[in-house]
Design a protein around this motif. Structure first.
Motif, PDB file in Angstrom:
ATOM      1  N   CYS D  56       0.858  -1.181   0.000  1.00 23.21           N
ATOM      2  CA  CYS D  56       0.000   0.000   0.000  1.00 23.21           C
ATOM      3  C   CYS D  56       0.896   1.233   0.000  1.00 23.21           C
ATOM      4  N   GLN D  57       0.705   2.044  -1.023  1.00 23.74           N
ATOM      5  CA  GLN D  57       1.479   3.279  -1.106  1.00 23.74           C
ATOM      6  C   GLN D  57       0.616   4.362  -0.470  1.00 23.74           C
ATOM      7  N   LEU D  58       0.845   4.591   0.819  1.00 29.10           N
ATOM      8  CA  LEU D  58      -0.045   5.448   1.590  1.00 29.10           C
ATOM      9  C   LEU D  58       0.418   6.904   1.544  1.00 29.10           C
ATOM     10  N   ASN D  59      -0.514   7.798   1.215  1.00 32.37           N
ATOM     11  CA  ASN D  59      -0.211   9.227   1.188  1.00 32.37           C
ATOM     12  C   ASN D  59      -1.157   9.953   2.131  1.00 32.37           C
ATOM     13  N   VAL D  60      -0.627  10.518   3.193  1.00 31.33           N
ATOM     14  CA  VAL D  60      -1.459  11.276   4.125  1.00 31.33           C
ATOM     15  C   VAL D  60      -1.330  12.757   3.770  1.00 31.33           C
ATOM     16  N   VAL D  61      -2.463  13.370   3.456  1.00 34.04           N
ATOM     17  CA  VAL D  61      -2.466  14.772   3.033  1.00 34.04           C
ATOM     18  C   VAL D  61      -3.277  15.597   4.035  1.00 34.04           C
ATOM     19  N   PRO D  62      -2.605  16.347   4.899  1.00 33.10           N
ATOM     20  CA  PRO D  62      -3.345  17.205   5.837  1.00 33.10           C
ATOM     21  C   PRO D  62      -3.914  18.417   5.084  1.00 33.10           C
ATOM     22  N   VAL D  63      -5.215  18.409   4.849  1.00 33.72           N
ATOM     23  CA  VAL D  63      -5.857  19.480   4.076  1.00 33.72           C
ATOM     24  C   VAL D  63      -6.198  20.664   4.979  1.00 33.72           C
ATOM     25  N   MET D  64      -6.765  20.336   6.135  1.00 35.89           N
ATOM     26  CA  MET D  64      -7.025  21.372   7.145  1.00 35.89           C
ATOM     27  C   MET D  64      -7.179  20.648   8.480  1.00 35.89           C
ATOM     28  N   ASN D  65      -7.328  21.390   9.556  1.00 32.99           N
ATOM     29  CA  ASN D  65      -7.485  20.762  10.866  1.00 32.99           C
ATOM     30  C   ASN D  65      -8.516  21.551  11.659  1.00 32.99           C
ATOM     31  N   LYS D  66      -9.788  21.234  11.386  1.00 27.43           N
ATOM     32  CA  LYS D  66     -10.894  22.026  11.925  1.00 27.43           C
ATOM     33  C   LYS D  66     -11.952  21.161  12.590  1.00 27.43           C
ATOM     34  N   ASP D  67     -12.543  21.721  13.595  1.00 27.05           N
ATOM     35  CA  ASP D  67     -13.800  21.189  14.085  1.00 27.05           C
ATOM     36  C   ASP D  67     -14.776  21.303  12.921  1.00 27.05           C
ATOM     37  N   SER D  68     -15.518  20.236  12.615  1.00 21.17           N
ATOM     38  CA  SER D  68     -16.323  20.274  11.391  1.00 21.17           C
ATOM     39  C   SER D  68     -17.493  21.251  11.486  1.00 21.17           C
ATOM     40  N   LEU D  69     -17.826  21.697  12.682  1.00 17.80           N
ATOM     41  CA  LEU D  69     -18.872  22.714  12.806  1.00 17.80           C
ATOM     42  C   LEU D  69     -18.398  24.065  12.264  1.00 17.80           C
ATOM     43  N   GLU D  70     -17.089  24.218  12.157  1.00 22.64           N
ATOM     44  CA  GLU D  70     -16.532  25.479  11.656  1.00 22.64           C
ATOM     45  C   GLU D  70     -16.159  25.396  10.178  1.00 22.64           C
ATOM     46  N   MET D  71     -16.504  24.282   9.550  1.00 21.10           N
ATOM     47  CA  MET D  71     -16.117  24.107   8.161  1.00 21.10           C
ATOM     48  C   MET D  71     -17.000  24.978   7.262  1.00 21.10           C
ATOM     49  N   THR D  72     -16.378  25.654   6.305  1.00 20.57           N
ATOM     50  CA  THR D  72     -17.107  26.592   5.444  1.00 20.57           C
ATOM     51  C   THR D  72     -17.243  26.033   4.023  1.00 20.57           C
ATOM     52  N   GLU D  73     -18.021  26.736   3.223  1.00 21.10           N
ATOM     53  CA  GLU D  73     -18.149  26.386   1.807  1.00 21.10           C
ATOM     54  C   GLU D  73     -16.777  26.381   1.133  1.00 21.10           C
ATOM     55  N   GLN D  74     -15.948  27.363   1.488  1.00 19.17           N
ATOM     56  CA  GLN D  74     -14.589  27.409   0.933  1.00 19.17           C
ATOM     57  C   GLN D  74     -13.797  26.151   1.271  1.00 19.17           C
ATOM     58  N   ASP D  75     -13.958  25.679   2.496  1.00 19.13           N
ATOM     59  CA  ASP D  75     -13.249  24.463   2.908  1.00 19.13           C
ATOM     60  C   ASP D  75     -13.692  23.277   2.056  1.00 19.13           C
ATOM     61  N   ARG D  76     -15.001  23.196   1.780  1.00 22.37           N
ATOM     62  CA  ARG D  76     -15.503  22.057   0.998  1.00 22.37           C
ATOM     63  C   ARG D  76     -15.024  22.142  -0.447  1.00 22.37           C
ATOM     64  N   ILE D  77     -14.921  23.365  -0.944  1.00 23.77           N
ATOM     65  CA  ILE D  77     -14.369  23.535  -2.305  1.00 23.77           C
ATOM     66  C   ILE D  77     -12.923  23.046  -2.346  1.00 23.77           C
ATOM     67  N   LEU D  78     -12.183  23.336  -1.282  1.00 28.96           N
ATOM     68  CA  LEU D  78     -10.786  22.890  -1.195  1.00 28.96           C
ATOM     69  C   LEU D  78     -10.702  21.360  -1.182  1.00 28.96           C
ATOM     70  N   ILE D  79     -11.565  20.743  -0.369  1.00 23.76           N
ATOM     71  CA  ILE D  79     -11.576  19.271  -0.310  1.00 23.76           C
ATOM     72  C   ILE D  79     -11.919  18.702  -1.686  1.00 23.76           C
ATOM     73  N   LEU D  80     -12.936  19.262  -2.312  1.00 28.00           N
ATOM     74  CA  LEU D  80     -13.338  18.777  -3.638  1.00 28.00           C
ATOM     75  C   LEU D  80     -12.186  18.893  -4.639  1.00 28.00           C
ATOM     76  N   GLY D  81     -11.468  19.999  -4.585  1.00 26.02           N
ATOM     77  CA  GLY D  81     -10.324  20.175  -5.482  1.00 26.02           C
ATOM     78  C   GLY D  81      -9.277  19.093  -5.285  1.00 26.02           C
ATOM     79  N   MET D  82      -8.991  18.782  -4.011  1.00 25.47           N
ATOM     80  CA  MET D  82      -8.012  17.731  -3.710  1.00 25.47           C
ATOM     81  C   MET D  82      -8.506  16.390  -4.234  1.00 25.47           C
TER      82      MET D  82
END
Lengths: 185, 185, 185, 185
Positions: D56-82
């Motif tokens: 298994c070629q494992l790649n851990v990518v820390p995208v952000m580190n947030k309580d999910s209650l504070e997650m914004t539309e911008q954050d979801r766009i970032l996740i989608l891009g990744m």
């Protein structure tokens, strides 16, 4: 105000502590290749890292890695040599050791070091460090504290107990150390 | 041969040890409902079960379960009352306590108990028991050993160090206890 | 929308899962008396308690507790009998087993159960449950998930991999399972 | 013989797996300075190291580190891009996420990726990794297995259960995920 032992006089300074490792159950590892436990590599350092030891200059010295039933006179001479070298530095000494001949090594050191001016603590484990129900980290923790508080002499520290080495023996049936009746050295 | 403190005279007998728990970080638990840590239930018993304490008649007494910043004069009177009752039994006493006012409680006990004939050890934790990198079990292990070796008096035992209570303060920046300069009692 | 296997059709209901334990490295314990590891008591239950398995009616059945090199034809007949009984209940089956003859037992079950309508997962460990670096809980966790997703058949699930039993062998040098080249059943 | 999902066709080869970390309870740490838990540093890597993931070629990518209650539309766009970037590599994707808005993010990805050809697994934890009774490592272990077995789609994998994202909701009273009644997508 004075504390229990002269060593506490300098308690506010950074202390040098040596942990001499000789193997025994405490350091046994499970080998996936053989399906059995054996003394292969020194692993105490990994577990000492779990402890908070501020103001403590800790030196882990792997002297050997043996089941203590296989320890020879030569091995004890080597341990004694290491101890003598460290005593010149006025540092505290904890020796990890297999339980089967821990008392034998302790009495050997006691005979060889009649003018001891610091305490030396021998400790070990009934179950290897990192195995379920291990007593290894408990015994290391206790030994690193006891060596600061005890008067000069050689001790076995295990399972929340402090035994002068000439007052203790391993009870194989109970699987732990117990007091001997003899009061004299 | 004598050991460091009078309490060791009876070291070969079964000892009664009381652990009075008052809360503090050591006993905080993570609440899935609130997503935060709080003093909800006494949990020290579960962790003491991991230690091997032969010949030790251990009594865990949950006195209260508070963040020590919320501890009141009434709480300290309650602790003192428990301590006085146990002293009559000639048993060892370890008190688990939040670190923020541990020294305050210790000094309060020292003033109230000038003729103390046994050692009392206060201990706590910077990270709750059972959380990664916790110092809780280390501090409990050390305290249960120290209380057997120390001369009468009130001590803070944490992180491999033994501090007479009038010689110690919490350093919030360092996140640990340090020696004060005062030498006098 | 459909999921990967017919078994998911009833995924919203409470499921019955049987874990048949037969011993192997996963269940070995360290004996303080002998200083070695052995299959003495079934201990999987204690570790399954660490997992969250809502809506799962878990049944742990200790069938035997043997090093799999000592497993006999009679033992495999016993396992087959247990499997047949459980299949009548339409429950999921995970079998814990020593790695050395896990594939042999799996192929035996495959020959005896040609009309299998549910998946059966065999798993084990290279290092006993509860020992440092153990893979035991990982393999149990994976197996309990895989058995819900796989199509009917017999599988080995270990180390994040799912192997149909006729496609896998233990590589003793690597200390893990690897794919065989054979594509045919 | 065939396995449950097309992704298994290449099961014998080394697989690339991406773990996108976004924070949530799984990654909370206890801060000794504040005495509370918070999303400070990505810590999943340390726990993934406890798992055996051969081939298994494992790649851990820390995208952000947030309580999910504070997650914004911008954050979801970032996740989608990744996610879009990784999908081009034909790799498996596990996303760690706070449980409070995990389903919201999953549904967002589902709307944005109607032609998905691989499975994407969202997972999290009710108690942080490394805290007593944590479900974090269980959920990571399950997700890394499930992502190999499931058909294309977006899933929540927690507590031994696999939920298509449009069929699940968090039950705050029970403190876990449960099936919704809706059968249609």
């Amino acid at each position: 105000m004075d504390l229990t032992a002269p060593t506490m006089a300098s308690a506010t300074k950074t202390r040098a502590v040596y942990v001499l490792t000789t193997g025994g159950t405490m350091e046994k590892v499970y080998s996936e290749r053989t399906g059995s436990v054996a003394n292969l590599d020194s692993k105490i350092g990994r577990y000492l890292d779990l402890l908070r030891l501020p103001d403590c200059q800790l030196n882990v010295v792997p002297v050997m890695n043996k089941d203590s039933l296989e320890m020879t006179e030569q091995d004890r001479i080597l341990i004694l040599g290491m101890v003598r070298a460290i005593l010149r530095e006025n540092a505290s000494i904890v020796i990890t050791h297999g339980t089967d001949t821990m008392v034998e090594t302790g009495l050997y050191l006691q005979r060889a070091l009649p003018q001891l001016e610091t305490p030396i603590v021998l400790t070990g484990a009934m179950t290897p460090l990192g195995f379920e129900k291990s007593d290894g980290l408990q015994n290391l923790t206790e030994s690193l504290l006891a060596v600061q508080l005890l008067r000069p002499g050689i001790y076995v520290v295990m399972h929340n107990r402090v035994y002068p080495v000439h007052r203790v023996r391993k009870d194989h049936a109970l699987g732990r150390f117990i007091w001997t009746d003899a009061e004299s050295q």
